[in-house]
Scaffold this motif. Structure first.
Motif: not given
Length: 197
Positions: A7-9, A103-105, A110-115, A132-133
């Protein structure tokens, strides 16, 4: 690990180092024979990640809602482009395709998906590791805030400690592999897709 969901921007961000990181992650996954699962976009860090993997001969599976395809946001050059109907379905399908999540930057998406996939793991809906990387300390402020939640009693310390965190991809992959070898399967056989019902 056969496939890793990243997941990333979908934007570039201000620091060129983020694009360099995304390209490097894609290339390294390909070199290691690990397939990439991502959100299917061609823009921003998402596109850079996919292109990095593709240039290195890797497998890239993009999962993207139909509405985003209609806006011409999809990366048409990936190995497999899976078109779904909603954001909920997108996340559930990515969870099915992948063996672990990173999660990458990125920002809110991204936050919603990884959480979400992390909470699924905590609830026992899957046993796939989440990480988290933290290259360049990008996620350090967030990780500190999460530690504050644990200190306040709103997040079990065991859940926070279960999160894989490393400053570089080789180190993170090593932790994820350890989690894959050591984590039991969910007891009740449910899967993430059922959470959408």
């Amino acid at each position: 690990m056969r496939r890793l969901a990243v997941f990333l921007a979908s934007s570039d961000g201000h620091d060129p180092a983020h694009a360099e990181l995304a390209a490097g992650v894609g290339a390294e996954l390909a070199r290691r024979g690990i397939g990439l699962v991502y959100g299917g976009g061609r823009r921003g860090l998402m596109g850079v990640l996919a292109d990095g993997a593709l240039r290195a001969g890797g497998e890239v599976v993009g999962v993207i809602p139909r509405s985003m395809v209609e806006r011409e946001w999809a990366h048409e050059g990936v190995t497999e482009l899976v078109v779904c109907d909603s954001m909920h379905e997108r996340k559930a399908m990515m969870a099915e395709y992948a063996d672990a999540f990173v999660a990458l930057p990125g920002g809110l998406g991204t936050l919603e998906e990884i959480f979400e996939v992390w909470s699924w793991r905590q609830l026992g809906f899957h046993a796939k590791p989440v990480g988290f990387l933290d290259a360049g300390g990008f996620w350090t402020p967030l990780l500190g805030a999460l530690r504050g939640l644990a200190d306040a009693g709103f997040l079990p310390a065991s859940t926070l400690d279960d999160l894989a965190v490393a400053p570089d991809l080789p180190g993170l992959l090593e932790v994820l592999e350890e989690r894959l070898r050591g984590t039991p399967r969910p007891a009740h056989g449910e899967n993430p897709r059922q959470l959408d019902r």
